[in-house]
Design a protein around this motif. Structure first.
Motif, PDB file in Angstrom:
ATOM      1  N   GLY A 127       0.801  -1.220   0.000  1.00 25.35           N
ATOM      2  CA  GLY A 127       0.000   0.000   0.000  1.00 25.35           C
ATOM      3  C   GLY A 127       0.833   1.268   0.000  1.00 25.35           C
ATOM      4  O   GLY A 127       2.035   1.263  -0.236  1.00 25.35           O
ATOM      5  N   PHE A 128       0.142   2.366   0.258  1.00 20.22           N
ATOM      6  CA  PHE A 128       0.747   3.678   0.374  1.00 20.22           C
ATOM      7  C   PHE A 128       0.244   4.293   1.664  1.00 20.22           C
ATOM      8  O   PHE A 128      -0.843   3.961   2.139  1.00 20.22           O
ATOM      9  N   GLU A 129       1.022   5.199   2.214  1.00 18.84           N
ATOM     10  CA  GLU A 129       0.579   5.946   3.387  1.00 18.84           C
ATOM     11  C   GLU A 129       0.754   7.416   3.084  1.00 18.84           C
ATOM     12  O   GLU A 129       1.710   7.825   2.431  1.00 18.84           O
ATOM     13  N   TRP A 130      -0.218   8.182   3.553  1.00 20.51           N
ATOM     14  CA  TRP A 130      -0.152   9.626   3.475  1.00 20.51           C
ATOM     15  C   TRP A 130      -0.296  10.122   4.899  1.00 20.51           C
ATOM     16  O   TRP A 130      -1.128   9.616   5.657  1.00 20.51           O
ATOM     17  N   LEU A 131       0.535  11.076   5.298  1.00 20.90           N
ATOM     18  CA  LEU A 131       0.405  11.627   6.651  1.00 20.90           C
ATOM     19  C   LEU A 131       0.609  13.131   6.623  1.00 20.90           C
ATOM     20  O   LEU A 131       1.257  13.672   5.727  1.00 20.90           O
ATOM     21  N   TYR A 132       0.025  13.773   7.632  1.00 12.85           N
ATOM     22  CA  TYR A 132       0.109  15.221   7.781  1.00 12.85           C
ATOM     23  C   TYR A 132       0.335  15.516   9.256  1.00 12.85           C
ATOM     24  O   TYR A 132      -0.412  15.029  10.109  1.00 12.85           O
ATOM     25  N   VAL A 133       1.357  16.306   9.555  1.00 11.49           N
ATOM     26  CA  VAL A 133       1.688  16.628  10.946  1.00 11.49           C
ATOM     27  C   VAL A 133       0.858  17.840  11.381  1.00 11.49           C
ATOM     28  O   VAL A 133       0.997  18.934  10.831  1.00 11.49           O
ATOM     29  N   LEU A 134      -0.012  17.610  12.359  1.00  6.39           N
ATOM     30  CA  LEU A 134      -0.857  18.685  12.898  1.00  6.39           C
ATOM     31  C   LEU A 134      -0.092  19.553  13.882  1.00  6.39           C
ATOM     32  O   LEU A 134      -0.196  20.775  13.865  1.00  6.39           O
ATOM     33  N   SER A 135       0.644  18.902  14.796  1.00  7.69           N
ATOM     34  CA  SER A 135       1.413  19.640  15.797  1.00  7.69           C
ATOM     35  C   SER A 135       2.603  18.795  16.218  1.00  7.69           C
ATOM     36  O   SER A 135       2.618  17.569  16.050  1.00  7.69           O
ATOM     37  N   GLY A 136       3.615  19.471  16.781  1.00  9.78           N
ATOM     38  CA  GLY A 136       4.826  18.783  17.203  1.00  9.78           C
ATOM     39  C   GLY A 136       5.715  18.491  16.006  1.00  9.78           C
ATOM     40  O   GLY A 136       5.569  19.082  14.928  1.00  9.78           O
ATOM     41  N   ARG A 137       6.628  17.553  16.211  1.00 10.35           N
ATOM     42  CA  ARG A 137       7.568  17.150  15.160  1.00 10.35           C
ATOM     43  C   ARG A 137       7.562  15.632  15.081  1.00 10.35           C
ATOM     44  O   ARG A 137       7.583  14.957  16.104  1.00 10.35           O
ATOM     45  N   LEU A 138       7.523  15.098  13.865  1.00 10.66           N
ATOM     46  CA  LEU A 138       7.474  13.658  13.656  1.00 10.66           C
ATOM     47  C   LEU A 138       8.772  13.197  12.993  1.00 10.66           C
ATOM     48  O   LEU A 138       9.174  13.736  11.966  1.00 10.66           O
ATOM     49  N   PHE A 174       4.296   7.903   0.934  1.00  6.17           N
ATOM     50  CA  PHE A 174       5.324   6.934   0.563  1.00  6.17           C
ATOM     51  C   PHE A 174       4.730   5.555   0.347  1.00  6.17           C
ATOM     52  O   PHE A 174       3.648   5.235   0.826  1.00  6.17           O
ATOM     53  N   ASP A 175       5.470   4.759  -0.410  1.00 13.54           N
ATOM     54  CA  ASP A 175       5.142   3.364  -0.678  1.00 13.54           C
ATOM     55  C   ASP A 175       5.496   2.583   0.586  1.00 13.54           C
ATOM     56  O   ASP A 175       6.648   2.618   1.040  1.00 13.54           O
ATOM     57  N   THR A 176       4.535   1.906   1.158  1.00 17.31           N
ATOM     58  CA  THR A 176       4.757   1.225   2.436  1.00 17.31           C
ATOM     59  C   THR A 176       5.508  -0.096   2.290  1.00 17.31           C
ATOM     60  O   THR A 176       5.743  -0.773   3.285  1.00 17.31           O
ATOM     61  N   ARG A 177       5.915  -0.417   1.058  1.00 19.29           N
ATOM     62  CA  ARG A 177       6.810  -1.572   0.880  1.00 19.29           C
ATOM     63  C   ARG A 177       8.240  -1.171   1.199  1.00 19.29           C
ATOM     64  O   ARG A 177       9.114  -2.015   1.296  1.00 19.29           O
ATOM     65  N   THR A 178       8.473   0.141   1.390  1.00 25.89           N
ATOM     66  CA  THR A 178       9.765   0.639   1.865  1.00 25.89           C
ATOM     67  C   THR A 178       9.738   0.531   3.390  1.00 25.89           C
ATOM     68  O   THR A 178       8.775   0.969   4.025  1.00 25.89           O
ATOM     69  N   PRO A 179      10.780  -0.063   4.010  1.00 26.28           N
ATOM     70  CA  PRO A 179      10.783  -0.147   5.479  1.00 26.28           C
ATOM     71  C   PRO A 179      10.606   1.250   6.084  1.00 26.28           C
ATOM     72  O   PRO A 179      11.279   2.205   5.670  1.00 26.28           O
ATOM     73  N   HIS A 180       9.695   1.363   7.035  1.00 23.57           N
ATOM     74  CA  HIS A 180       9.402   2.667   7.624  1.00 23.57           C
ATOM     75  C   HIS A 180       9.024   2.538   9.093  1.00 23.57           C
ATOM     76  O   HIS A 180       8.516   1.510   9.534  1.00 23.57           O
ATOM     77  N   ALA A 181       9.305   3.604   9.842  1.00 22.97           N
ATOM     78  CA  ALA A 181       8.952   3.690  11.263  1.00 22.97           C
ATOM     79  C   ALA A 181       8.782   5.167  11.598  1.00 22.97           C
ATOM     80  O   ALA A 181       9.350   6.033  10.943  1.00 22.97           O
ATOM     81  N   MET A 182       7.977   5.442  12.662  1.00 23.24           N
ATOM     82  CA  MET A 182       7.703   6.819  13.062  1.00 23.24           C
ATOM     83  C   MET A 182       7.692   6.946  14.565  1.00 23.24           C
ATOM     84  O   MET A 182       7.291   6.019  15.272  1.00 23.24           O
ATOM     85  N   THR A 183       8.084   8.115  15.012  1.00 24.37           N
ATOM     86  CA  THR A 183       7.989   8.462  16.422  1.00 24.37           C
ATOM     87  C   THR A 183       8.011   9.979  16.541  1.00 24.37           C
ATOM     88  O   THR A 183       8.308  10.675  15.561  1.00 24.37           O
ATOM     89  N   SER A 184       7.710  10.481  17.720  1.00 19.22           N
ATOM     90  CA  SER A 184       7.809  11.910  17.948  1.00 19.22           C
ATOM     91  C   SER A 184       9.289  12.298  17.960  1.00 19.22           C
ATOM     92  O   SER A 184      10.136  11.532  18.401  1.00 19.22           O
ATOM     93  N   ALA A 185       9.593  13.475  17.455  1.00 19.02           N
ATOM     94  CA  ALA A 185      10.965  13.990  17.495  1.00 19.02           C
ATOM     95  C   ALA A 185      10.997  15.095  18.537  1.00 19.02           C
ATOM     96  O   ALA A 185      10.301  16.086  18.412  1.00 19.02           O
ATOM     97  N   GLY A 186      11.743  14.891  19.582  1.00 22.84           N
ATOM     98  CA  GLY A 186      11.852  15.933  20.601  1.00 22.84           C
ATOM     99  C   GLY A 186      11.096  15.589  21.866  1.00 22.84           C
ATOM    100  O   GLY A 186      10.717  14.446  22.110  1.00 22.84           O
ATOM    101  N   ASP A 187      10.872  16.641  22.667  1.00 18.88           N
ATOM    102  CA  ASP A 187      10.293  16.467  24.001  1.00 18.88           C
ATOM    103  C   ASP A 187       8.774  16.558  24.036  1.00 18.88           C
ATOM    104  O   ASP A 187       8.173  16.399  25.095  1.00 18.88           O
ATOM    105  N   ALA A 188       8.135  16.861  22.917  1.00 21.86           N
ATOM    106  CA  ALA A 188       6.675  17.031  22.900  1.00 21.86           C
ATOM    107  C   ALA A 188       6.041  15.955  22.019  1.00 21.86           C
ATOM    108  O   ALA A 188       6.676  15.446  21.098  1.00 21.86           O
ATOM    109  N   PRO A 189       4.793  15.620  22.287  1.00 32.91           N
ATOM    110  CA  PRO A 189       4.098  14.669  21.413  1.00 32.91           C
ATOM    111  C   PRO A 189       3.933  15.247  20.005  1.00 32.91           C
ATOM    112  O   PRO A 189       3.978  16.459  19.813  1.00 32.91           O
ATOM    113  N   ALA A 190       3.717  14.364  19.045  1.00 33.44           N
ATOM    114  CA  ALA A 190       3.424  14.773  17.669  1.00 33.44           C
ATOM    115  C   ALA A 190       2.028  14.265  17.323  1.00 33.44           C
ATOM    116  O   ALA A 190       1.734  13.082  17.518  1.00 33.44           O
TER     117      ALA A 190
END
Length: 183
Positions: free
Chosen positions: A119-130, A149-165
């Motif tokens: 599949g594919f994933e589309w994301l939009y950052v509302l607040s914070g940093r991802l 991005f094409d989700t057949r590419t290895p991918h991972a996500m987390t918040s960047a920094g001290d605040a939630p994303a």
């Protein structure tokens, strides 16, 4: 509010216009006079099966399509839940072809293991940093930025920094199962 007869007429007119047919063309194809079709479309003539069947055949629609249905409640009433420290709020009905979620990633130092799925994933950052690890790339997305991005590419996500994303994510069903572990 329009009567059922007027609604049938309005739906007929919209279907005719969508098919780019004139009143005269459709009437001739359906074996009736243009005045009869005009009166049907304006709700001034009772719609009978004898009149509707040739019209719907020519327009490529079903008789059921002429009956306006009560609109269902458009609100999505699915509760948010927690999974792996994230808060996941479903934004689309359960069986939508594309599933949309608002995901809050807590402040974290560790990046989860990358995943792969169709599949594919589309994301939009509302607040914070991802922080997005996509293959060999390590990208930080700020509020207001989007990624696809094409989700057949290895991918991972987390918040960047001290605040939630807070992120809006859209995926197909396979992606939703992996990213949200739907209860």
């Amino acid at each position: 509010m329009k009567s059922d007869v007027e609604q049938v007429g309005a739906i007929l007119r919209a279907a005719r216009q969508s098919a780019r047919l004139t009143l005269e063309e459709l009437a001739a194809d359906a074996g009736m006079s243009p005045s009869t079709l005009s009166r049907l479309e304006s709700g001034k003539r009772q719609a009978t099966l004898e009149l509707l069947i040739p019209l719907t055949r020519r327009l490529g629609i079903r008789i059921d399509d002429l009956v306006a249905r009560e609109p269902k409640d458009p609100r999505v009433r699915r509760a948010a839940y927690r999974e792996g420290g994230r808060i996941i709020a479903p934004l689309t009905p359960e069986h939508s072809p594309n599933l949309t979620y608002k995901i809050t990633y807590p402040a974290a130092e560790d990046m989860p293991e990358p995943r792969v799925h169709d599949g594919f994933e589309w994301l939009y950052v509302l607040s914070g940093r991802l922080r997005l690890r996509l293959g060999e790339q390590d990208i930080v997305l700020e509020a207001g930025e989007a990624a696809e991005f094409d989700t057949r590419t290895p991918h991972a996500m987390t918040s960047a920094g001290d605040a939630p994303a807070e992120v809006i994510s859209i995926f197909n069903e396979a992606g939703a199962r992996l990213h949200t572990r739907q209860p």
